[in-house]
Design a protein around this motif. Structure first.
Motif, PDB file in Angstrom:
ATOM      1  N   SER A  45       8.614 -21.814 -90.201  1.00 39.32           N
ATOM      2  CA  SER A  45       7.632 -22.892 -90.406  1.00 39.32           C
ATOM      3  C   SER A  45       7.879 -24.055 -89.452  1.00 39.32           C
ATOM      4  O   SER A  45       6.937 -24.728 -89.038  1.00 39.32           O
ATOM      5  CB  SER A  45       7.632 -23.359 -91.857  1.00 39.32           C
ATOM      6  N   TYR A  48       6.208 -23.090 -86.196  1.00 44.06           N
ATOM      7  CA  TYR A  48       4.757 -23.265 -86.305  1.00 44.06           C
ATOM      8  C   TYR A  48       4.381 -24.739 -86.337  1.00 44.06           C
ATOM      9  O   TYR A  48       3.389 -25.144 -85.718  1.00 44.06           O
ATOM     10  CB  TYR A  48       4.219 -22.552 -87.555  1.00 44.06           C
ATOM     11  N   SER A  53       2.024 -21.563 -82.641  1.00 42.92           N
ATOM     12  CA  SER A  53       1.930 -20.102 -82.667  1.00 42.92           C
ATOM     13  C   SER A  53       2.961 -19.505 -81.723  1.00 42.92           C
ATOM     14  O   SER A  53       3.555 -20.210 -80.911  1.00 42.92           O
ATOM     15  CB  SER A  53       0.534 -19.644 -82.223  1.00 42.92           C
TER      16      SER A  53
END
Length: 195
Positions: A45, A48, A53
């Motif tokens: 996480s 991201y 991405s």
């Protein structure tokens, strides 16, 4: 009290470093967000949140490499002697590649074509423009095609020598390899730049 930032620039830099090493060692296909996160000691996480991405992460590695490369070239500066400046750019190119070999490999050996598959975009990069402008100073008044041809030839020469060195194919210690680089670059550059 302000909320602390969970993901900072230091983590972003670590993610880019880990990803550059992964691509350099095993190719772009080896990169997964989970593997990068685990290697960097963080969570998927966090990757991201910072980069968006996997594709953006890989792209950011290339951008970081070119940012660092531009810094090396900018540090050369500009003197009253265009030939000295051009040689210094060649040395800066080599120094960057040896200092950041993982980023260098990602920048130039990725399995993805640059700028949406347009190889001509490489000569539009600011880092190439520095070389082009230095060659134009040496070849003062030469036609644009001649300048471009000489700049591409010099880029190929320096890139080839550095690639051989990174692959461990140039013999000798650091001093011997640096001397060989200087001699080969000087000899071929003289031929490419002769009027």
């Amino acid at each position: 009290m302000a909320r602390p930032r969970l993901h900072d620039d230091a983590l972003r830099a670590r993610l880019l470093e880990v990803t550059s090493r992964m691509i350099s060692a095993d190719g772009e296909g080896a990169v997964t967000v989970r593997k990068v996160a685990a290697e960097a000691g963080t969570s998927a996480s966090a990757v991201y949140a910072l980069l968006g991405s996997r594709e953006a992460l890989v792209e950011a590695v290339g951008e970081e490499g070119f940012r660092r490369f531009a810094g090396h070239l900018a540090a050369v500066g500009r003197s009253d002697d265009p030939a000295v400046d051009l040689r210094a750019l060649g040395v800066a190119y080599r120094e960057f590649a040896l200092a950041d070999p993982h980023f260098y490999r990602v920048m130039f050996y990725r399995g993805v074509s640059p700028a949406d598959g347009d190889p001509a975009a490489a000569v539009d990069r600011p880092t190439f423009r520095v070389l082009h402008d230095a060659v134009a100073r040496v070849l003062d008044g030469a036609p644009a095609g001649r300048v471009l041809s000489a700049a591409v030839g010099l880029w190929g020469l320096v890139h080839g020598l550095v690639s051989l060195e990174l692959a461990g194919l140039l013999p000798g210690d650091e001093d011997a390899r640096a001397a060989a680089f200087g001699q080969a670059a000087g000899a071929v550059a003289s031929a490419l730049l002769s009027h």
